[in-house]
Design an enzyme around this catalytic site. Structure first.
Site, PDB file in Angstrom:
ATOM      1  CG  HIS A  72      -1.979  -0.994   1.210  1.00 57.72           C
ATOM      2  ND1 HIS A  72      -3.085  -0.910   2.024  1.00 57.72           N
ATOM      3  CD2 HIS A  72      -2.142  -2.124   0.477  1.00 57.72           C
ATOM      4  CE1 HIS A  72      -3.873  -1.943   1.797  1.00 57.72           C
ATOM      5  NE2 HIS A  72      -3.321  -2.699   0.866  1.00 57.72           N
ATOM      6  CD  GLU A  74      -2.127   4.197   3.065  1.00 58.12           C
ATOM      7  OE1 GLU A  74      -3.299   4.354   3.414  1.00 58.12           O
ATOM      8  OE2 GLU A  74      -1.777   3.399   2.158  1.00 58.12           O
ATOM      9  CB  CYS A 102      -6.586  -0.395   5.138  1.00 60.73           C
ATOM     10  SG  CYS A 102      -4.856  -0.949   5.133  1.00 60.73           S
ATOM     11  CB  CYS A 105      -2.075   1.767   6.120  1.00 56.32           C
ATOM     12  SG  CYS A 105      -1.661   0.880   4.587  1.00 56.32           S
TER      13      CYS A 105
END
Length: 174
Positions: A72, A74, A102, A105
Protein backbone atom coordinates in the site's frame (compact mmCIF):
# COMPACT_ATOMS: atom_id res chain seq x y z
CA UNK A 1 -15.72 0.72 -29.76
CA UNK A 2 -12.18 0.59 -28.42
CA UNK A 3 -11.50 -0.82 -25.00
CA UNK A 4 -10.81 1.85 -22.40
CA UNK A 5 -7.12 2.10 -21.56
CA UNK A 6 -6.81 2.37 -17.80
CA UNK A 7 -3.32 3.83 -18.14
CA UNK A 8 -4.82 6.91 -19.82
CA UNK A 9 -5.55 8.80 -16.63
CA UNK A 10 -7.83 11.76 -17.44
CA UNK A 11 -6.60 13.71 -14.40
CA UNK A 12 -3.66 16.08 -14.48
CA UNK A 13 -0.99 16.37 -11.86
CA UNK A 14 -1.03 19.35 -9.54
CA UNK A 15 1.88 21.77 -9.31
CA UNK A 16 1.55 23.46 -5.93
CA UNK A 17 3.59 26.51 -5.01
CA UNK A 18 6.74 25.68 -3.05
CA UNK A 19 6.24 28.90 -1.06
CA UNK A 20 3.43 27.58 1.13
CA UNK A 21 4.11 24.08 2.43
CA UNK A 22 0.78 23.45 4.10
CA UNK A 23 -1.54 20.42 4.16
CA UNK A 24 -2.83 21.19 0.64
CA UNK A 25 0.77 21.30 -0.66
CA UNK A 26 1.71 17.87 0.69
CA UNK A 27 -1.67 16.36 -0.21
CA UNK A 28 -1.12 17.61 -3.77
CA UNK A 29 2.09 15.58 -3.84
CA UNK A 30 0.18 12.53 -2.56
CA UNK A 31 -2.46 13.16 -5.25
CA UNK A 32 0.29 13.15 -7.88
CA UNK A 33 1.45 9.79 -6.53
CA UNK A 34 -2.13 8.52 -6.92
CA UNK A 35 -2.10 9.56 -10.58
CA UNK A 36 1.13 7.59 -11.02
CA UNK A 37 -0.65 4.58 -9.50
CA UNK A 38 -3.51 4.90 -12.01
CA UNK A 39 -0.99 5.03 -14.87
CA UNK A 40 0.42 1.71 -13.61
CA UNK A 41 -3.05 0.13 -13.37
CA UNK A 42 -2.99 0.30 -9.58
CA UNK A 43 -5.75 1.59 -7.33
CA UNK A 44 -4.98 5.33 -7.27
CA UNK A 45 -3.89 5.93 -3.70
CA UNK A 46 -0.83 8.04 -2.97
CA UNK A 47 1.06 8.88 0.20
CA UNK A 48 3.74 11.34 1.22
CA UNK A 49 5.61 11.52 4.52
CA UNK A 50 6.85 14.94 5.63
CA UNK A 51 9.31 15.67 8.42
CA UNK A 52 10.79 19.09 9.22
CA UNK A 53 9.29 20.51 6.03
CA UNK A 54 10.92 17.92 3.78
CA UNK A 55 9.43 14.97 1.91
CA UNK A 56 11.15 11.90 3.35
CA UNK A 57 8.89 9.30 1.74
CA UNK A 58 6.55 9.23 -1.25
CA UNK A 59 4.81 6.27 -2.85
CA UNK A 60 1.68 4.95 -4.47
CA UNK A 61 -0.05 1.59 -4.38
CA UNK A 62 1.93 -1.24 -5.97
CA UNK A 63 -0.17 -4.22 -4.87
CA UNK A 64 -1.06 -5.48 -8.35
CA UNK A 65 2.34 -5.10 -10.00
CA UNK A 66 4.32 -6.42 -7.04
CA UNK A 67 1.72 -9.10 -6.20
CA UNK A 68 2.21 -8.02 -2.58
CA UNK A 69 -0.90 -7.35 -0.48
CA UNK A 70 1.14 -5.12 1.84
CA UNK A 71 2.38 -2.80 -0.93
CA UNK A 72 0.00 0.00 0.00
CA UNK A 73 1.11 3.58 -0.61
CA UNK A 74 1.32 4.31 3.12
CA UNK A 75 3.41 1.24 3.93
CA UNK A 76 5.88 2.00 1.15
CA UNK A 77 6.14 5.69 2.06
CA UNK A 78 6.63 4.89 5.77
CA UNK A 79 9.40 2.43 4.90
CA UNK A 80 11.10 5.07 2.74
CA UNK A 81 10.78 7.66 5.52
CA UNK A 82 12.31 5.34 8.12
CA UNK A 83 15.19 4.62 5.78
CA UNK A 84 15.67 8.29 4.94
CA UNK A 85 15.62 9.38 8.59
CA UNK A 86 17.60 6.40 9.83
CA UNK A 87 15.04 5.57 12.50
CA UNK A 88 11.83 3.54 12.62
CA UNK A 89 10.37 6.10 15.02
CA UNK A 90 8.80 8.80 12.88
CA UNK A 91 7.89 11.01 15.84
CA UNK A 92 8.13 14.30 13.93
CA UNK A 93 6.51 13.04 10.73
CA UNK A 94 3.14 13.69 9.14
CA UNK A 95 1.71 11.14 6.70
CA UNK A 96 -0.46 12.54 3.91
CA UNK A 97 -2.61 9.99 2.10
CA UNK A 98 -5.38 10.35 -0.47
CA UNK A 99 -7.74 7.87 1.26
CA UNK A 100 -8.25 7.02 4.90
CA UNK A 101 -5.79 4.27 5.86
CA UNK A 102 -6.88 0.65 6.22
CA UNK A 103 -6.29 -1.42 9.39
CA UNK A 104 -2.80 -2.48 8.28
CA UNK A 105 -1.64 1.02 7.37
CA UNK A 106 -3.25 2.64 10.41
CA UNK A 107 -1.51 0.07 12.61
CA UNK A 108 1.81 0.79 10.90
CA UNK A 109 1.36 4.49 11.67
CA UNK A 110 0.77 3.71 15.33
CA UNK A 111 3.82 1.44 15.38
CA UNK A 112 5.97 4.06 13.61
CA UNK A 113 4.83 6.61 16.17
CA UNK A 114 3.99 9.27 13.60
CA UNK A 115 3.05 12.70 14.88
CA UNK A 116 0.11 13.26 12.54
CA UNK A 117 -1.93 11.72 9.72
CA UNK A 118 -3.79 13.79 7.17
CA UNK A 119 -6.08 12.03 4.69
CA UNK A 120 -8.37 13.26 1.93
CA UNK A 121 -11.27 10.81 1.62
CA UNK A 122 -12.98 8.95 4.45
CA UNK A 123 -13.41 5.20 3.93
CA UNK A 124 -16.54 3.97 5.74
CA UNK A 125 -15.85 0.33 4.78
CA UNK A 126 -12.16 -0.19 5.65
CA UNK A 127 -10.88 3.10 7.05
CA UNK A 128 -9.38 2.75 10.50
CA UNK A 129 -8.95 6.34 11.57
CA UNK A 130 -12.63 7.03 12.09
CA UNK A 131 -14.41 5.68 8.98
CA UNK A 132 -15.17 2.06 9.89
CA UNK A 133 -13.17 1.95 13.13
CA UNK A 134 -10.47 3.98 14.83
CA UNK A 135 -7.20 2.30 15.82
CA UNK A 136 -5.96 5.66 17.09
CA UNK A 137 -8.61 5.51 19.83
CA UNK A 138 -7.49 2.20 21.34
CA UNK A 139 -7.21 2.99 25.03
CA UNK A 140 -4.40 0.53 25.68
CA UNK A 141 -2.20 1.78 22.84
CA UNK A 142 1.12 3.33 23.80
CA UNK A 143 0.89 5.92 21.00
CA UNK A 144 -1.76 8.23 19.59
CA UNK A 145 -1.44 10.84 16.87
CA UNK A 146 -3.30 13.82 15.51
CA UNK A 147 -5.71 13.07 12.64
CA UNK A 148 -7.04 15.51 10.04
CA UNK A 149 -9.33 14.63 7.16
CA UNK A 150 -10.88 16.29 4.15
CA UNK A 151 -7.83 17.97 2.56
CA UNK A 152 -8.37 17.92 -1.24
CA UNK A 153 -11.25 15.57 -0.56
CA UNK A 154 -13.25 16.31 -3.73
CA UNK A 155 -10.25 15.92 -6.05
CA UNK A 156 -9.11 12.67 -4.47
CA UNK A 157 -12.63 11.23 -4.35
CA UNK A 158 -13.19 12.07 -8.03
CA UNK A 159 -9.92 10.35 -8.96
CA UNK A 160 -10.76 7.15 -7.06
CA UNK A 161 -14.37 7.01 -8.27
CA UNK A 162 -13.43 7.57 -11.90
CA UNK A 163 -10.77 4.86 -11.74
CA UNK A 164 -13.34 2.30 -10.59
CA UNK A 165 -15.93 3.54 -13.10
CA UNK A 166 -13.40 2.92 -15.90
CA UNK A 167 -12.40 -0.46 -14.45
CA UNK A 168 -16.03 -1.59 -14.27
CA UNK A 169 -16.56 -0.58 -17.92
CA UNK A 170 -13.72 -2.85 -19.08
CA UNK A 171 -14.66 -6.23 -20.54
CA UNK A 172 -14.70 -8.61 -17.57
CA UNK A 173 -14.37 -5.58 -15.28
CA UNK A 174 -14.98 -5.57 -11.56
Amino acid sequence: MAEPDISDCPFEKRFPSQLVRDDAFYMSLAYNQAIDAWRENEVPIGAVVESAGQVVGAAHNRVENSRDPTAHAEMLAITQAASSLGDWRLTDATVYVTKEPCPMCSGAMVMARVKRVCFAVTDPKMGCLGGAANLNDLSGSNHHFEVAGGVLEAECRDLIQEFFRVKRAEPGGL
